[in-house]
Scaffold this motif. Structure first.
Motif, PDB file in Angstrom:
ATOM      1  N   ASP A  69      79.254  -3.451  67.724  1.00 39.93           N
ATOM      2  CA  ASP A  69      78.352  -3.775  66.481  1.00 39.93           C
ATOM      3  C   ASP A  69      77.656  -2.615  65.913  1.00 39.93           C
ATOM      4  OD1 ASP A  69      76.737  -5.826  64.895  1.00 39.93           O
ATOM      5  OD2 ASP A  69      75.195  -5.498  66.379  1.00 39.93           O
ATOM      6  N   TYR A  74      78.869  -5.563  60.470  1.00 41.12           N
ATOM      7  CA  TYR A  74      79.427  -6.487  59.385  1.00 41.12           C
ATOM      8  C   TYR A  74      80.895  -6.523  59.229  1.00 41.12           C
ATOM      9  CZ  TYR A  74      74.559  -4.938  58.208  1.00 41.12           C
ATOM     10  OH  TYR A  74      73.249  -4.756  58.224  1.00 41.12           O
ATOM     11  N   GLU A  76      84.367  -8.253  61.303  1.00 44.34           N
ATOM     12  CA  GLU A  76      84.665  -9.369  62.173  1.00 44.34           C
ATOM     13  C   GLU A  76      84.880  -8.882  63.558  1.00 44.34           C
ATOM     14  OE1 GLU A  76      86.148 -13.361  63.231  1.00 44.34           O
ATOM     15  OE2 GLU A  76      85.174 -12.464  61.405  1.00 44.34           O
ATOM     16  N   ARG A  79      80.948  -9.397  64.510  1.00 40.36           N
ATOM     17  CA  ARG A  79      80.603 -10.789  64.728  1.00 40.36           C
ATOM     18  C   ARG A  79      81.019 -11.324  66.459  1.00 40.36           C
ATOM     19  NH1 ARG A  79      82.444 -15.838  64.676  1.00 40.36           N
ATOM     20  NH2 ARG A  79      84.669 -15.248  64.132  1.00 40.36           N
ATOM     21  N   LYS A  80      82.372 -10.965  66.531  1.00 39.37           N
ATOM     22  CA  LYS A  80      83.002 -11.400  67.712  1.00 39.37           C
ATOM     23  C   LYS A  80      82.178 -10.811  68.969  1.00 39.37           C
ATOM     24  CE  LYS A  80      87.614 -12.916  66.074  1.00 39.37           C
ATOM     25  NZ  LYS A  80      88.906 -12.539  66.345  1.00 39.37           N
ATOM     26  N   TYR A 105      72.928 -13.084  67.366  1.00 40.04           N
ATOM     27  CA  TYR A 105      74.082 -13.760  66.793  1.00 40.04           C
ATOM     28  C   TYR A 105      73.772 -15.030  65.946  1.00 40.04           C
ATOM     29  CZ  TYR A 105      78.707 -15.869  66.257  1.00 40.04           C
ATOM     30  OH  TYR A 105      80.069 -16.364  65.813  1.00 40.04           O
ATOM     31  N   HIS A 109      74.642 -15.265  62.005  1.00 38.32           N
ATOM     32  CA  HIS A 109      75.845 -16.016  61.607  1.00 38.32           C
ATOM     33  C   HIS A 109      75.436 -17.290  62.003  1.00 38.32           C
ATOM     34  CE1 HIS A 109      78.018 -12.202  61.594  1.00 38.32           C
ATOM     35  NE2 HIS A 109      77.512 -11.799  62.847  1.00 38.32           N
ATOM     36  N   SER A 112      78.340 -19.942  61.667  1.00 38.51           N
ATOM     37  CA  SER A 112      79.605 -19.736  62.007  1.00 38.51           C
ATOM     38  C   SER A 112      80.252 -20.728  62.940  1.00 38.51           C
ATOM     39  CB  SER A 112      79.607 -18.327  62.889  1.00 38.51           C
ATOM     40  OG  SER A 112      80.606 -18.399  63.796  1.00 38.51           O
TER      41      SER A 112
END
Length: 280
Positions: A69, A74, A76, A79-80, A105, A109, A112
């Motif tokens: 991160d 920004y 994928e 995010r995971k 998170y 998101h 999500s």
């Protein structure tokens, strides 16, 4: 719970683990290394997975995911990684860190597909910190709030089902605390104080396993104060809702010994409390 956690790891890791062979396992594993050089997102991510799944070094895994991160925001992978860091901290019983990662998170998101899981991790972190009934229950109250959020926001998920089960246990813990304090007041002959505690159980925790005893203790306390009508109502409501309960047998005998019998006053707060929930 185990199946749910395992499902998260599989969903977030399998497409990426296949790429590990292209760069091999790094030499730093097993060493005390607090610095992480800049690296491609997939490499950092898979290093985190290796630490998590193979080494069971949850704190180190979480740090690796946080690096994804930090170095690759920004994306994928970012995010995971945020979700995987929350999961890793939770598995390592680093509950404050798990909560912080989950909140981050959710703030980044909120829409999500994995937002429900982040909320569930956060609520589980609070739940796992619930103390025994003899201690202060602020942590339990916070766990209840977060678990209710899971059930309310994501009602059609497996997380909601698990959250509801945990809610029953959390509420039962608070009810047990209230009962212990109420019995203490009874022993001190502070019957008004005792009634106030048993009232909390009857009005707020009717699905707990303590509600039957709470009604019996209300009958005892009201009889001790000479408020026979409320004692009769407590016994009657107990008998109506839990006719096979040993607590009802005790309440019936108590009221009968005083020359009365269980009779419900529909205007009593006890009767109204049970009608409001549909149990009365």
């Amino acid at each position: 719970m185990v199946r749910q956690w395992r499902g998260l790891v599989l969903a977030l890791s399998l497409p990426l683990l296949a790429g590990c062979s292209s760069f091999g396992m790094p030499d730093f594993f097993g060493k005390a290394d607090t610095t992480v050089p800049d690296a491609p997102a997939d490499r950092l991510y898979n290093e985190g997975l290796y630490l998590l799944q193979q080494k069971k070094d949850y704190k180190a895994a979480a740090k690796r995911f946080e690096e994804v991160d930090r170095q690759h925001p920004y994306t994928e992978y970012s995010r995971k990684s945020l979700l995987m860091s929350a999961y890793s901290y939770y598995e390592g019983k680093e509950y404050p860190e798990a909560v912080m990662a989950s909140k981050r998170y959710l703030s980044l998101h909120p829409s999500s597909p994995d937002a429900a899981y982040a909320q569930f991790i956060m609520s589980s972190a609070y739940y796992d910190q619930i103390p025994d009934p003899s201690r202060d229950q602020k942590a339990t109250e916070r766990a209840i709030k977060e678990l209710e959020d899971v059930a309310r926001k994501y009602p059609n998920t497996e997380y909601a089902v698990s959250a509801k089960r945990k809610l029953d246990i959390a509420r039962d813990t608070i009810a047990a605390k209230e009962m212990a304090i109420g019995r203490f007041y009874q022993e001190k002959r502070d019957f008004t104080g005792a009634i106030n505690r048993f009232k909390v159980v009857v009005t707020q925790y009717q699905t707990s396993r303590h509600v039957e005893e709470a009604l019996m203790r209300l009958a005892e306390s009201y009889m001790a104060l000479g408020i026979v009508g409320e004692a009769q109502t407590a016994a009657a409501v107990l008998g109506h809702n839990f006719p096979q309960s040993r607590w009802y047998r005790d309440a019936y005998q108590l009221v009968s010994t005083g020359g009365a019998e269980p009779t419900e006053n529909r205007g009593s707060w006890i009767s109204r409390a049970f009608r409001k929930t549909g149990l009365g």
